[in-house]
Design a protein around this motif. Structure first.
Motif, PDB file in Angstrom:
ATOM      1  N   SER A   1       0.744  -1.291  -0.247  1.00 19.98           N
ATOM      2  CA  SER A   1       0.058  -0.044   0.009  1.00 19.98           C
ATOM      3  C   SER A   1       0.754   1.225  -0.050  1.00 19.98           C
ATOM      4  O   SER A   1       0.440   2.215  -0.703  1.00 19.98           O
ATOM      5  N   SER A   2       1.645   1.208   0.794  1.00 18.62           N
ATOM      6  CA  SER A   2       3.050   2.449   0.673  1.00 18.62           C
ATOM      7  C   SER A   2       3.430   2.450  -0.597  1.00 18.62           C
ATOM      8  O   SER A   2       3.450   3.897  -1.084  1.00 18.62           O
ATOM      9  N   TYR A   3       3.790   1.505  -1.160  1.00 22.31           N
ATOM     10  CA  TYR A   3       4.446   1.648  -2.566  1.00 22.31           C
ATOM     11  C   TYR A   3       3.502   2.199  -3.540  1.00 22.31           C
ATOM     12  O   TYR A   3       3.696   2.788  -4.396  1.00 22.31           O
ATOM     13  N   ARG A   4       2.219   1.891  -3.498  1.00 22.26           N
ATOM     14  CA  ARG A   4       1.190   2.154  -4.426  1.00 22.26           C
ATOM     15  C   ARG A   4       0.758   3.552  -4.113  1.00 22.26           C
ATOM     16  O   ARG A   4       0.822   4.559  -5.248  1.00 22.26           O
ATOM     17  N   VAL A   5       0.706   4.255  -3.206  1.00 24.12           N
ATOM     18  CA  VAL A   5       0.911   5.338  -2.641  1.00 24.12           C
ATOM     19  C   VAL A   5       1.914   6.385  -3.127  1.00 24.12           C
ATOM     20  O   VAL A   5       1.661   7.321  -3.724  1.00 24.12           O
ATOM     21  N   SER A   6       3.012   5.681  -2.982  1.00 21.83           N
ATOM     22  CA  SER A   6       4.273   6.460  -3.699  1.00 21.83           C
ATOM     23  C   SER A   6       3.996   6.729  -5.126  1.00 21.83           C
ATOM     24  O   SER A   6       4.412   7.799  -5.625  1.00 21.83           O
ATOM     25  N   VAL A   7       3.610   5.742  -5.991  1.00 20.16           N
ATOM     26  CA  VAL A   7       3.459   5.698  -7.536  1.00 20.16           C
ATOM     27  C   VAL A   7       2.498   6.814  -7.831  1.00 20.16           C
ATOM     28  O   VAL A   7       2.836   7.746  -8.517  1.00 20.16           O
ATOM     29  N   VAL A   8       1.405   6.695  -7.009  1.00 19.50           N
ATOM     30  CA  VAL A   8       0.200   7.786  -7.337  1.00 19.50           C
ATOM     31  C   VAL A   8       0.714   9.169  -6.925  1.00 19.50           C
ATOM     32  O   VAL A   8       0.449  10.229  -7.608  1.00 19.50           O
ATOM     33  N   LEU A   9       1.488   9.389  -5.952  1.00 19.66           N
ATOM     34  CA  LEU A   9       2.038  10.558  -5.434  1.00 19.66           C
ATOM     35  C   LEU A   9       2.978  11.345  -6.432  1.00 19.66           C
ATOM     36  O   LEU A   9       2.559  12.442  -6.733  1.00 19.66           O
ATOM     37  N   VAL A  10       3.915  10.422  -6.656  1.00 12.86           N
ATOM     38  CA  VAL A  10       4.843  10.911  -7.827  1.00 12.86           C
ATOM     39  C   VAL A  10       4.173  11.221  -9.104  1.00 12.86           C
ATOM     40  O   VAL A  10       4.428  12.462  -9.739  1.00 12.86           O
ATOM     41  N   THR A  11       2.958  10.460  -9.702  1.00 14.06           N
ATOM     42  CA  THR A  11       2.330  10.836 -10.777  1.00 14.06           C
ATOM     43  C   THR A  11       1.686  11.959 -10.755  1.00 14.06           C
ATOM     44  O   THR A  11       1.699  12.850 -11.631  1.00 14.06           O
ATOM     45  N   CYS A  12       0.973  12.148  -9.588  1.00  9.59           N
ATOM     46  CA  CYS A  12       0.268  13.223  -9.585  1.00  9.59           C
ATOM     47  C   CYS A  12       0.995  14.606  -9.676  1.00  9.59           C
ATOM     48  O   CYS A  12       0.695  15.684 -10.105  1.00  9.59           O
ATOM     49  N   LEU A  13       2.146  14.581  -8.706  1.00  5.90           N
ATOM     50  CA  LEU A  13       2.982  15.768  -8.906  1.00  5.90           C
ATOM     51  C   LEU A  13       3.702  16.148  -9.880  1.00  5.90           C
ATOM     52  O   LEU A  13       3.687  17.292 -10.618  1.00  5.90           O
ATOM     53  N   CYS A  14       3.881  15.208 -10.784  1.00  6.41           N
ATOM     54  CA  CYS A  14       4.587  15.387 -12.140  1.00  6.41           C
ATOM     55  C   CYS A  14       3.497  15.728 -12.999  1.00  6.41           C
ATOM     56  O   CYS A  14       3.865  16.789 -13.722  1.00  6.41           O
ATOM     57  N   ILE A  15       2.548  15.347 -13.210  1.00  9.70           N
ATOM     58  CA  ILE A  15       1.303  15.791 -14.002  1.00  9.70           C
ATOM     59  C   ILE A  15       1.095  17.413 -13.789  1.00  9.70           C
ATOM     60  O   ILE A  15       0.745  18.156 -14.505  1.00  9.70           O
ATOM     61  N   LEU A  16       1.025  17.547 -12.466  1.00  9.23           N
ATOM     62  CA  LEU A  16       0.726  19.106 -12.175  1.00  9.23           C
ATOM     63  C   LEU A  16       2.046  19.937 -12.463  1.00  9.23           C
ATOM     64  O   LEU A  16       1.744  21.025 -12.927  1.00  9.23           O
ATOM     65  N   ALA A  17       3.065  19.387 -12.249  1.00 10.62           N
ATOM     66  CA  ALA A  17       4.325  20.566 -12.383  1.00 10.62           C
ATOM     67  C   ALA A  17       4.822  20.378 -13.959  1.00 10.62           C
ATOM     68  O   ALA A  17       5.551  21.445 -14.398  1.00 10.62           O
ATOM     69  N   VAL A  18       4.415  19.503 -14.892  1.00 11.85           N
ATOM     70  CA  VAL A  18       5.068  19.341 -15.947  1.00 11.85           C
ATOM     71  C   VAL A  18       4.750  20.597 -17.055  1.00 11.85           C
ATOM     72  O   VAL A  18       5.665  20.752 -18.003  1.00 11.85           O
ATOM     73  N   ASP A  19       3.641  21.229 -16.928  1.00 13.06           N
ATOM     74  CA  ASP A  19       3.183  22.412 -17.644  1.00 13.06           C
ATOM     75  C   ASP A  19       4.163  23.652 -17.088  1.00 13.06           C
ATOM     76  O   ASP A  19       3.676  24.519 -18.229  1.00 13.06           O
ATOM     77  N   PHE A  20       4.991  23.655 -16.353  1.00  8.54           N
ATOM     78  CA  PHE A  20       5.480  24.972 -15.690  1.00  8.54           C
ATOM     79  C   PHE A  20       7.083  24.659 -16.165  1.00  8.54           C
ATOM     80  O   PHE A  20       7.780  23.536 -16.150  1.00  8.54           O
ATOM     81  N   LYS A  21       7.747  25.955 -16.381  1.00  9.17           N
ATOM     82  CA  LYS A  21       9.130  25.706 -16.730  1.00  9.17           C
ATOM     83  C   LYS A  21       9.995  25.383 -15.477  1.00  9.17           C
ATOM     84  O   LYS A  21      11.159  25.092 -15.721  1.00  9.17           O
ATOM     85  N   ILE A  22       9.509  25.592 -14.240  1.00  9.55           N
ATOM     86  CA  ILE A  22      10.158  25.199 -13.091  1.00  9.55           C
ATOM     87  C   ILE A  22      10.319  23.514 -13.093  1.00  9.55           C
ATOM     88  O   ILE A  22      11.211  23.247 -12.497  1.00  9.55           O
ATOM     89  N   PHE A  23       9.774  22.897 -13.824  1.00 10.24           N
ATOM     90  CA  PHE A  23       9.843  21.476 -14.031  1.00 10.24           C
ATOM     91  C   PHE A  23      10.796  21.183 -14.876  1.00 10.24           C
ATOM     92  O   PHE A  23      10.615  21.416 -16.107  1.00 10.24           O
ATOM     93  N   PRO A  24      12.124  20.503 -14.571  1.00  9.68           N
ATOM     94  CA  PRO A  24      13.105  20.102 -15.502  1.00  9.68           C
ATOM     95  C   PRO A  24      12.350  19.283 -16.806  1.00  9.68           C
ATOM     96  O   PRO A  24      11.725  18.620 -16.563  1.00  9.68           O
ATOM     97  N   ARG A  25      12.689  19.814 -17.984  1.00 11.28           N
ATOM     98  CA  ARG A  25      12.572  19.348 -19.041  1.00 11.28           C
ATOM     99  C   ARG A  25      12.876  17.673 -19.276  1.00 11.28           C
ATOM    100  O   ARG A  25      12.447  16.955 -19.891  1.00 11.28           O
ATOM    101  N   ARG A  26      14.364  17.391 -18.461  1.00 10.21           N
ATOM    102  CA  ARG A  26      14.637  16.060 -18.569  1.00 10.21           C
ATOM    103  C   ARG A  26      13.612  15.170 -18.009  1.00 10.21           C
ATOM    104  O   ARG A  26      13.871  13.985 -18.168  1.00 10.21           O
TER     105      ARG A  26
END
Length: 413
Positions: A141-166
């Motif tokens: 359950s901790s592992y699955r939450v980590s996957v969802v957490l990182v995915t959500c943060l990346c989806i929110l951040a990817v449209d901003f220049k502060i998110f590294p393009r790499r």
């Protein structure tokens, strides 16, 4: 002249700029992915250790005098706020403004965890041994939450220049941390799937009904993105395909072709070996060519079934096969660490000598990298049992109870 100008299609400049912003990317290094995959579970482990100490400190008070409803709510939200400040906020900073310090942060967290483990290794439950702790199913359950957490943060951040393009999705070859998103969801679902639990009583109709929400969400996303003329990079899934269709197709295919979980690993390896051979003989050139835009079939080619079958086999053998021996926690922990190292070694070898990692191809190197990264996260999370083994964090319970809703909220925002 005016008639010719009127006949020309109107160009959506904003959409074009957004497409260029997420196009022609090459990803980051495998070493940086390994560093990021260490940071996320490491902060969770450190928070669990501190949470375990606090919960033990307050256990007598809770037993003597139950908290009233108002105080219980205050305690819940204050704990949730601390979880956010100690887990979500640091991860968000690492993925944005502190991205250039990723290696330093990973090294510091590893050293901190090592020091804390050495200082507290004489606690009572450690002297008694790890085998008295629960099996690894609780860590899933901790592992699955980590996957969802990182995915959500990346989806929110990817449209901003502060998110590294790499960190964003690579165009063809190479791998950013976001390239691992769909693969991680496939692996996370496979490890705890009905197939991994050897539940084969579900009929094909029931399987179709269980995947109907994913199919509905897939069409909803397709219609909504088309209706508002939202930028959709065709190199990601094609014109008509998307993330939800991929998960639904895998579930339906696995329900139609039923394989005992004991043999899923072998079948998955054969599928991937055959697919990689096909890629080496020219399929990869077709998948990245303009011919892929010729029809719906050629637009929507995804090769995640082999990955899913291997995940089913690993989930069955690690967590659900009650007939085999060696099911104590210490044995499971060792297996997870060995698998993580093995998958990473295979990923590096395949990336160097066979074909570079490519999510768009879903080639052998990409599959091994996804498994290596996911089992690395899981292996770090198992360290929580070395100091204390309390129930899930409040943040983890909140995500577990509202996982689909949280993910959909992020998608529509």
């Amino acid at each position: 002249m005016e008639g010719r100008l009127l006949d020309e299609p109107v160009v959506n400049t904003h959409k074009l700029l957004k497409e260029q912003f997420v196009s022609n990317l090459t990803g980051s290094s495998l070493l940086e992915i390994a560093a990021l995959s260490t940071i996320v579970p490491a902060v969770v482990v450190l928070r669990k250790w501190s949470y375990g100490d606090n919960s033990r400190r307050n256990s007598l008070k809770k037993n003597d005098d139950a908290l009233p409803g108002h105080k219980g709510s205050v305690n819940y939200f204050s704990t949730l706020a601390i979880d956010y400040l100690t887990i979500v906020l640091p991860v968000l900073l690492i993925f944005t403004v502190l991205a250039k310090w990723a290696y330093t942060c990973a090294l510091c967290l590893v050293m901190l965890i090592s020091i804390v483990t050495v200082l507290k290794r004489c606690q009572s439950h450690l002297s008694a041994g790890l085998d008295q702790l629960p099996f690894l199913r609780a860590d899933i359950s901790s592992y699955r939450v980590s996957v969802v957490l990182v995915t959500c943060l990346c989806i929110l951040a990817v449209d901003f220049k502060i998110f590294p393009r790499r960190y964003a999705k690579a165009e063809t070859y190479g791998c950013g941390i976001m390239d691992l998103g769909v693969g991680s969801f496939v692996v996370a679902n496979a490890l705890v799937s009905r197939q991994a639990r050897n539940i084969t009583t579900m009929s094909w109709n029931k399987a179709l009904m269980s995947t109907s929400p994913l199919i509905f969400l897939g069409f909803a996303r397709l219609i909504s993105t088309t209706g508002v003329d939202y930028q959709v990079h065709t190199g990601e899934y094609g014109v008509h395909w998307n993330f939800f269709f991929t998960l639904a197709a895998i579930a339906i295919l696995t329900s139609i072709i039923r394989i005992h979980p004991k043999y899923c690993g072998l079948v998955g390896l054969l599928v991937l070996a055959g697919y990689q051979t096909w890629l080496s003989f020219g399929l990869n050139e077709y998948l990245i060519s303009n011919e892929r835009n010729a029809s719906i079939i050629s637009q929507n080619k995804e090769g995640y079934w082999g990955m899913y079958l291997i995940g089913v086999s690993l989930g069955y053998n690690l967590f659900f096969d009650n007939s085999s021996k060696g099911k104590c926690r210490s044995t499971q922990v060792v297996k997870v660490w060995v698998l993580a190292a093995s998958f990473w070694i295979l990923a590096v070898i395949l990336d160097s000598y066979v074909e570079r990692v490519s999510r768009r191809m879903c080639n052998f190197a990409y599959v091994m990298l996804v498994f290596g990264q996911n089992f690395q996260v899981m292996s770090v999370l198992t360290l929580a049992g070395f100091i204390s083994y309390e129930k899930n964090l409040v943040l983890e319970d909140a995500f577990n109870q509202n996982m689909l809703g949280s993910f959909l909220l992020i998608l529509i925002s």
